[in-house]
Write an enzyme that holds these catalytic residues in place. Sequence first.
Site, PDB file in Angstrom:
ATOM      1  N   GLU A   1     -72.496 -20.175 -13.437  1.00  0.00           N
ATOM      2  CA  GLU A   1     -72.343 -20.298 -14.887  1.00  0.00           C
ATOM      3  C   GLU A   1     -72.013 -18.960 -15.527  1.00  0.00           C
ATOM      4  OE1 GLU A   1     -75.795 -22.227 -16.559  1.00  0.00           O
ATOM      5  OE2 GLU A   1     -75.079 -24.222 -16.013  1.00  0.00           O
TER       6      GLU A   1
ATOM      7  N   GLU B   1     -73.123 -29.605 -12.025  1.00  0.00           N
ATOM      8  CA  GLU B   1     -74.475 -29.590 -12.593  1.00  0.00           C
ATOM      9  C   GLU B   1     -74.486 -30.337 -13.910  1.00  0.00           C
ATOM     10  OE1 GLU B   1     -76.563 -25.783 -12.427  1.00  0.00           O
ATOM     11  OE2 GLU B   1     -77.376 -26.191 -14.408  1.00  0.00           O
TER      12      GLU B   1
END
Length: 367
Positions: free
Chosen positions: A200, A292
């Site tokens: 991320e 995710e």
Amino acid sequence: MHQRSTPPTSPTEVTAAPTAGRRRFIRKALLAASALGVVTALLTPVQAGAATAPDEPVTAKAATPLAANGQLRVCGLQLCNASGQAIALNGMSTHGTQWYAQCVTDGSLNALAQDWRADVLRVSTYVQEGGYETDPAGFTARAQKFIDAAHARGMYAVIDWHMLTPGDPNANLDRAKTFFTAMAKKYKDHPGVLYEIANEPSGVSWSAIKSYSEQIIPVIRAQDPDAVVLVGTRAWSSFGVSEGSNESEVVNNPVRASNIMYTFHFYAASHREAYLATLDRASDRLPVFVTEFGTQNYAGEGANDFAMSQRYLDLMKRKKISWTNWNYSDDHRSGAVFKTGTCNGTNWTGTGVLKEAGVWIRERIRQ
């Protein structure tokens, strides 16, 4: 995107000498086929005390995801199997292996493969927060143990380089090169891995992420030229939406590499219409893998929004977008699928050990 601070307490005969690429393909095909035999054994337990007739016919078992699909590749906008058919993998992500290794056991992975019928396990190796940087060799070995265990049960594995803070993946460039060199050397002949090179990214430009990706992908390709690589996107893998941008920056300036997909993350209670629309638009232009997501807020906490989550899942099913849900642990947060304390026990199957989110996601993986 959620807060992840340390939690409290017979192969075909080849008549000509095969090329290196052909030899690698054969080895990968054999490894995929071998997963079928392993899991067939796991899936056919004999009840204690049950008698079996010696001449009773053996019912053929369905192939495992790995045996059925073999080496994956990106074809157009889709993830495709060895036969060129578009597929979507559905499964779970581990929590950080520095905290919740006890939740990744033979029993829990048997449950994931057999009871949940998952296709894929995402193995999350955090870089900071007590993770990889504290013991590179130890965390590499731990990730490989879990990846091997997923393969033994016929599941694919996403090798997740879980960089989070700092948000610039270039801050861990040398570590990433070391990690992915080790991983690609080990799995270069195995069809069951996908490499997620930056979990991320945040607070950093797309051009910086692209530069990082174009340095890491050749490291992987030098060892494993066949596997799919998953590239993180800006603003916690939201295609930039969480920092006021959108997918156009990637569409207009894609990573210079083939056989890659871009990642998108969402948490349904927080990430609503703008995020869903972005996923829809982006997947019309780019190959996307949702590595995710959660049914809660961006911290993986709070009430579940199953209605919004189902809208995402409906879109992903329609467009054959693969996904892994966060997370396969017994963390106290609502986003962890197991009830707190489950990982200290031996019972992993059914719904009795699951939180509300676990019951919901297990049902959807089994569909």
